[in-house]
Design a protein around this motif. Structure first.
Motif, PDB file in Angstrom:
ATOM      1  N   PHE A   1       0.838  -1.208   0.000  1.00  0.00           N
ATOM      2  CA  PHE A   1       0.000   0.000   0.000  1.00  0.00           C
ATOM      3  C   PHE A   1       0.871   1.255   0.000  1.00  0.00           C
ATOM      4  CE2 PHE A   1      -1.911   3.440   2.490  1.00  0.00           C
ATOM      5  CZ  PHE A   1      -3.049   3.693   1.744  1.00  0.00           C
ATOM      6  N   VAL A   2       1.898   1.271   0.829  1.00  0.00           N
ATOM      7  CA  VAL A   2       2.776   2.455   0.902  1.00  0.00           C
ATOM      8  C   VAL A   2       3.437   2.695  -0.464  1.00  0.00           C
ATOM      9  CG1 VAL A   2       4.882   3.392   1.959  1.00  0.00           C
ATOM     10  CG2 VAL A   2       3.155   2.287   3.401  1.00  0.00           C
TER      11      VAL A   2
ATOM     12  N   VAL B   1      -7.048   6.104   0.757  1.00  0.00           N
ATOM     13  CA  VAL B   1      -6.002   6.748   1.567  1.00  0.00           C
ATOM     14  C   VAL B   1      -6.633   7.396   2.812  1.00  0.00           C
ATOM     15  CG1 VAL B   1      -4.303   8.629   1.631  1.00  0.00           C
ATOM     16  CG2 VAL B   1      -4.330   7.052  -0.304  1.00  0.00           C
TER      17      VAL B   1
ATOM     18  N   MET C   1       0.472   8.830  -5.957  1.00  0.00           N
ATOM     19  CA  MET C   1       0.332  10.262  -5.671  1.00  0.00           C
ATOM     20  C   MET C   1       1.378  11.062  -6.446  1.00  0.00           C
ATOM     21  SD  MET C   1      -0.884  10.677  -1.744  1.00  0.00           S
ATOM     22  CE  MET C   1      -0.052   9.412  -0.849  1.00  0.00           C
TER      23      MET C   1
ATOM     24  N   ALA D   1       0.618   3.764  -2.989  1.00  0.00           N
ATOM     25  CA  ALA D   1       0.078   5.097  -2.690  1.00  0.00           C
ATOM     26  C   ALA D   1       1.112   6.178  -3.003  1.00  0.00           C
ATOM     27  CB  ALA D   1      -0.353   5.174  -1.226  1.00  0.00           C
TER      28      ALA D   1
ATOM     29  N   ILE E   1      -7.510   4.715   5.233  1.00  0.00           N
ATOM     30  CA  ILE E   1      -6.354   4.150   5.940  1.00  0.00           C
ATOM     31  C   ILE E   1      -5.851   5.119   7.014  1.00  0.00           C
ATOM     32  CG2 ILE E   1      -3.960   3.326   5.660  1.00  0.00           C
ATOM     33  CD1 ILE E   1      -6.196   1.393   4.675  1.00  0.00           C
ATOM     34  N   VAL E   2      -5.983   6.423   6.751  1.00  0.00           N
ATOM     35  CA  VAL E   2      -5.609   7.406   7.786  1.00  0.00           C
ATOM     36  C   VAL E   2      -6.490   7.177   9.022  1.00  0.00           C
ATOM     37  CG1 VAL E   2      -5.623   9.867   8.387  1.00  0.00           C
ATOM     38  CG2 VAL E   2      -4.713   9.132   6.177  1.00  0.00           C
TER      39      VAL E   2
ATOM     40  N   ALA F   1      -8.721   5.770  -4.998  1.00  0.00           N
ATOM     41  CA  ALA F   1      -7.437   5.885  -4.285  1.00  0.00           C
ATOM     42  C   ALA F   1      -7.538   6.924  -3.174  1.00  0.00           C
ATOM     43  CB  ALA F   1      -6.329   6.269  -5.278  1.00  0.00           C
TER      44      ALA F   1
END
Ligand code: HEM
Length: 215
Positions: free
Chosen positions: A29-30, A167, A37, A33, A170-171, A163
Protein backbone atom coordinates in the motif's frame (compact mmCIF):
# COMPACT_ATOMS: atom_id res chain seq x y z
CA UNK A 1 -5.98 -6.76 33.75
CA UNK A 2 -3.69 -9.69 32.98
CA UNK A 3 0.07 -9.36 33.25
CA UNK A 4 1.53 -9.25 29.71
CA UNK A 5 4.59 -11.22 30.75
CA UNK A 6 2.45 -14.32 31.36
CA UNK A 7 2.12 -15.80 27.86
CA UNK A 8 -0.47 -18.50 28.63
CA UNK A 9 -2.97 -15.86 29.82
CA UNK A 10 -2.97 -14.10 26.47
CA UNK A 11 -5.65 -14.64 23.83
CA UNK A 12 -4.83 -15.23 20.17
CA UNK A 13 -6.46 -12.50 18.05
CA UNK A 14 -4.61 -12.68 14.73
CA UNK A 15 -3.20 -15.91 13.23
CA UNK A 16 0.44 -15.71 11.99
CA UNK A 17 -0.68 -16.08 8.34
CA UNK A 18 -3.07 -13.13 8.67
CA UNK A 19 -0.44 -10.96 10.32
CA UNK A 20 2.06 -11.66 7.55
CA UNK A 21 -0.58 -10.87 4.92
CA UNK A 22 -1.62 -7.67 6.72
CA UNK A 23 1.92 -6.27 6.88
CA UNK A 24 2.62 -7.26 3.27
CA UNK A 25 -0.53 -5.30 2.33
CA UNK A 26 0.83 -2.33 4.29
CA UNK A 27 4.20 -2.44 2.48
CA UNK A 28 2.51 -2.72 -0.93
CA UNK A 29 0.00 0.00 0.00
CA UNK A 30 2.78 2.45 0.90
CA UNK A 31 4.56 1.74 -2.41
CA UNK A 32 1.38 1.99 -4.49
CA UNK A 33 0.08 5.10 -2.69
CA UNK A 34 3.39 6.97 -2.82
CA UNK A 35 4.02 6.24 -6.52
CA UNK A 36 0.36 6.87 -7.40
CA UNK A 37 0.33 10.26 -5.67
CA UNK A 38 3.64 11.16 -7.33
CA UNK A 39 2.09 10.46 -10.74
CA UNK A 40 -1.12 12.28 -9.81
CA UNK A 41 0.24 15.76 -9.05
CA UNK A 42 3.60 17.51 -9.63
CA UNK A 43 3.55 18.82 -6.05
CA UNK A 44 3.76 15.20 -4.87
CA UNK A 45 6.42 14.15 -7.37
CA UNK A 46 9.04 13.86 -4.62
CA UNK A 47 7.19 10.72 -3.44
CA UNK A 48 8.41 8.94 -6.60
CA UNK A 49 11.83 8.63 -4.86
CA UNK A 50 10.44 5.72 -2.84
CA UNK A 51 10.34 3.49 -5.93
CA UNK A 52 13.51 4.90 -7.51
CA UNK A 53 12.26 7.97 -9.41
CA UNK A 54 9.55 8.95 -11.91
CA UNK A 55 10.33 6.39 -14.59
CA UNK A 56 10.42 3.49 -12.12
CA UNK A 57 7.21 4.71 -10.48
CA UNK A 58 5.38 4.58 -13.82
CA UNK A 59 6.64 1.04 -14.46
CA UNK A 60 6.28 -0.36 -10.95
CA UNK A 61 3.05 1.28 -9.74
CA UNK A 62 0.67 -1.20 -11.48
CA UNK A 63 2.72 -4.23 -10.40
CA UNK A 64 2.86 -3.04 -6.78
CA UNK A 65 -0.92 -2.53 -6.98
CA UNK A 66 -1.39 -6.09 -8.25
CA UNK A 67 0.84 -7.38 -5.43
CA UNK A 68 -1.31 -5.50 -2.90
CA UNK A 69 -4.39 -7.14 -4.45
CA UNK A 70 -2.83 -10.62 -4.24
CA UNK A 71 -2.18 -10.15 -0.51
CA UNK A 72 -5.54 -8.43 0.02
CA UNK A 73 -7.83 -11.13 -1.46
CA UNK A 74 -6.97 -13.95 1.01
CA UNK A 75 -6.83 -11.47 3.92
CA UNK A 76 -10.21 -9.92 3.06
CA UNK A 77 -11.77 -13.38 2.56
CA UNK A 78 -10.58 -14.40 6.02
CA UNK A 79 -12.05 -11.22 7.53
CA UNK A 80 -15.36 -11.40 5.61
CA UNK A 81 -17.42 -13.38 8.13
CA UNK A 82 -16.04 -11.41 11.09
CA UNK A 83 -17.21 -8.14 9.52
CA UNK A 84 -20.84 -9.16 8.93
CA UNK A 85 -23.06 -6.45 10.44
CA UNK A 86 -25.07 -7.55 13.50
CA UNK A 87 -28.04 -5.96 15.30
CA UNK A 88 -25.79 -4.69 18.12
CA UNK A 89 -23.65 -2.76 15.58
CA UNK A 90 -26.50 -0.29 15.01
CA UNK A 91 -26.62 0.46 18.74
CA UNK A 92 -22.83 0.82 18.90
CA UNK A 93 -22.95 3.34 16.02
CA UNK A 94 -25.80 5.29 17.61
CA UNK A 95 -23.61 5.64 20.74
CA UNK A 96 -20.57 6.95 18.87
CA UNK A 97 -20.38 9.81 21.42
CA UNK A 98 -19.73 7.24 24.17
CA UNK A 99 -17.11 5.54 21.97
CA UNK A 100 -15.18 8.79 21.44
CA UNK A 101 -15.47 9.73 25.12
CA UNK A 102 -14.16 6.27 26.19
CA UNK A 103 -17.39 5.46 28.09
CA UNK A 104 -17.01 1.75 27.33
CA UNK A 105 -19.28 0.68 30.18
CA UNK A 106 -22.29 2.14 28.30
CA UNK A 107 -21.57 0.39 25.00
CA UNK A 108 -23.18 -2.89 23.90
CA UNK A 109 -21.07 -6.09 23.92
CA UNK A 110 -19.57 -6.61 20.47
CA UNK A 111 -17.81 -9.29 18.43
CA UNK A 112 -14.28 -9.37 17.00
CA UNK A 113 -14.62 -5.99 15.24
CA UNK A 114 -16.67 -2.90 16.07
CA UNK A 115 -19.14 -1.28 13.65
CA UNK A 116 -16.61 1.40 12.68
CA UNK A 117 -14.05 -1.24 11.70
CA UNK A 118 -16.72 -3.14 9.77
CA UNK A 119 -17.90 -0.13 7.77
CA UNK A 120 -14.29 0.75 6.99
CA UNK A 121 -13.71 -2.84 5.89
CA UNK A 122 -16.53 -2.50 3.31
CA UNK A 123 -15.09 0.82 2.12
CA UNK A 124 -11.72 -0.95 1.65
CA UNK A 125 -13.34 -3.83 -0.26
CA UNK A 126 -15.21 -1.41 -2.58
CA UNK A 127 -12.11 0.73 -3.17
CA UNK A 128 -9.93 -2.30 -3.94
CA UNK A 129 -12.43 -3.60 -6.53
CA UNK A 130 -12.67 -0.18 -8.24
CA UNK A 131 -8.88 0.27 -8.13
CA UNK A 132 -8.26 -3.14 -9.70
CA UNK A 133 -10.82 -2.84 -12.50
CA UNK A 134 -10.06 0.79 -13.36
CA UNK A 135 -6.32 0.16 -13.01
CA UNK A 136 -6.45 -2.55 -15.66
CA UNK A 137 -8.36 -0.26 -18.05
CA UNK A 138 -5.84 2.59 -17.68
CA UNK A 139 -2.70 0.35 -17.79
CA UNK A 140 -1.22 1.85 -20.92
CA UNK A 141 1.49 -0.75 -21.52
CA UNK A 142 -0.90 -3.68 -21.85
CA UNK A 143 -4.60 -2.82 -21.90
CA UNK A 144 -5.56 0.85 -22.37
CA UNK A 145 -5.38 0.70 -26.17
CA UNK A 146 -8.08 -2.01 -26.20
CA UNK A 147 -10.69 0.32 -24.67
CA UNK A 148 -12.49 3.39 -26.16
CA UNK A 149 -10.87 6.63 -24.99
CA UNK A 150 -14.04 7.65 -23.12
CA UNK A 151 -13.90 4.47 -21.03
CA UNK A 152 -10.20 5.02 -20.28
CA UNK A 153 -10.91 8.59 -19.13
CA UNK A 154 -13.79 7.47 -16.93
CA UNK A 155 -11.61 4.71 -15.46
CA UNK A 156 -8.90 7.31 -14.74
CA UNK A 157 -11.34 9.39 -12.69
CA UNK A 158 -12.69 6.29 -10.88
CA UNK A 159 -9.11 5.21 -10.08
CA UNK A 160 -8.23 8.60 -8.57
CA UNK A 161 -11.47 8.80 -6.53
CA UNK A 162 -11.09 5.24 -5.17
CA UNK A 163 -7.44 5.88 -4.28
CA UNK A 164 -8.36 9.12 -2.49
CA UNK A 165 -11.12 7.42 -0.48
CA UNK A 166 -8.82 4.48 0.38
CA UNK A 167 -6.00 6.75 1.57
CA UNK A 168 -8.47 8.68 3.76
CA UNK A 169 -9.84 5.38 5.06
CA UNK A 170 -6.35 4.15 5.94
CA UNK A 171 -5.61 7.41 7.79
CA UNK A 172 -8.72 6.71 9.92
CA UNK A 173 -7.75 3.02 10.26
CA UNK A 174 -4.23 3.82 11.48
CA UNK A 175 -5.48 6.56 13.84
CA UNK A 176 -7.95 4.11 15.39
CA UNK A 177 -5.22 1.46 15.68
CA UNK A 178 -2.96 3.93 17.53
CA UNK A 179 -5.85 5.20 19.68
CA UNK A 180 -6.87 1.75 20.94
CA UNK A 181 -3.79 0.82 22.97
CA UNK A 182 -2.80 -2.84 22.50
CA UNK A 183 -4.31 -3.04 19.02
CA UNK A 184 -1.07 -2.63 17.03
CA UNK A 185 0.80 -5.08 19.25
CA UNK A 186 -1.98 -7.62 18.53
CA UNK A 187 -1.25 -7.25 14.81
CA UNK A 188 2.49 -7.64 15.55
CA UNK A 189 2.58 -10.49 18.07
CA UNK A 190 -0.92 -11.85 17.47
CA UNK A 191 -2.16 -11.78 21.08
CA UNK A 192 -4.15 -9.57 23.42
CA UNK A 193 -4.68 -9.59 27.16
CA UNK A 194 -8.02 -10.86 28.51
CA UNK A 195 -8.55 -7.34 29.89
CA UNK A 196 -8.19 -5.83 26.41
CA UNK A 197 -10.58 -8.36 24.89
CA UNK A 198 -13.12 -7.85 27.68
CA UNK A 199 -12.95 -4.04 27.41
CA UNK A 200 -13.18 -3.75 23.62
CA UNK A 201 -14.77 -6.93 22.21
CA UNK A 202 -16.72 -8.68 24.95
CA UNK A 203 -18.77 -11.08 22.79
CA UNK A 204 -15.63 -12.18 20.94
CA UNK A 205 -13.87 -12.64 24.30
CA UNK A 206 -16.65 -14.93 25.54
CA UNK A 207 -16.64 -16.91 22.28
CA UNK A 208 -12.87 -17.37 22.45
CA UNK A 209 -13.00 -18.53 26.06
CA UNK A 210 -15.84 -20.96 25.26
CA UNK A 211 -14.37 -22.42 22.07
CA UNK A 212 -10.63 -22.55 22.69
CA UNK A 213 -9.86 -21.09 26.06
CA UNK A 214 -6.82 -18.84 26.54
CA UNK A 215 -3.46 -19.80 24.99
C1 HEM B 1 0.64 1.41 8.82
C2 HEM B 1 -0.55 1.05 8.39
C3 HEM B 1 -1.51 0.15 9.16
C4 HEM B 1 -1.60 -0.11 10.50
C5 HEM B 1 -0.76 0.47 11.61
C6 HEM B 1 -2.67 -1.06 10.67
C7 HEM B 1 -3.06 -1.61 11.87
C8 HEM B 1 -4.02 -2.58 12.04
C9 HEM B 1 -4.35 -3.20 13.29
C10 HEM B 1 -3.72 -2.88 14.63
C11 HEM B 1 -5.34 -4.09 13.07
C12 HEM B 1 -6.02 -5.01 14.11
C13 HEM B 1 -7.28 -4.34 14.64
C14 HEM B 1 -7.94 -5.21 15.70
O1 HEM B 1 -7.42 -6.26 16.04
O2 HEM B 1 -9.03 -4.81 16.19
C15 HEM B 1 -5.64 -4.05 11.67
C16 HEM B 1 -6.61 -4.79 11.05
C17 HEM B 1 -6.95 -4.67 9.72
N1 HEM B 1 -6.30 -3.91 8.78
FE1 HEM B 1 -4.76 -2.65 9.11
N2 HEM B 1 -3.21 -1.34 9.46
C18 HEM B 1 -2.54 -0.62 8.50
C19 HEM B 1 -2.79 -0.62 7.14
C20 HEM B 1 -3.78 -1.34 6.52
C21 HEM B 1 -4.04 -1.33 5.10
C22 HEM B 1 -3.22 -0.54 4.08
C23 HEM B 1 -5.13 -2.11 4.89
C24 HEM B 1 -5.85 -2.44 3.61
C25 HEM B 1 -5.79 -1.72 2.53
C26 HEM B 1 -5.55 -2.65 6.17
C27 HEM B 1 -6.61 -3.48 6.38
C28 HEM B 1 -6.97 -4.04 7.58
C29 HEM B 1 -8.13 -4.89 7.78
C30 HEM B 1 -9.17 -5.28 6.73
C31 HEM B 1 -8.10 -5.29 9.12
C32 HEM B 1 -9.09 -6.20 9.86
C33 HEM B 1 -10.16 -5.30 10.46
C34 HEM B 1 -11.47 -5.59 9.87
O3 HEM B 1 -11.61 -6.55 9.10
O4 HEM B 1 -12.46 -4.84 10.16
N3 HEM B 1 -4.70 -2.16 7.14
N4 HEM B 1 -4.83 -3.11 11.06
Amino acid sequence: MADKSHGPDLILRHEPRDRVLHWLIVIAFVGAAASGMALFHPALYWLSNLLGGGRWSVILHPFVGIAMMLFWVPFARMAWSENRLQPYDRRWLSQIGDVVANRDDRLPDIGKYNAGQKLLYYVMVACMIVLLLSGIVIWRRYFAASFPIGVVRLAGVAHAVAAFVLVLGIVVHVSAAVWVKGSISSMMGGKVTPGWAWKHHRLWFRERIRSQGTR
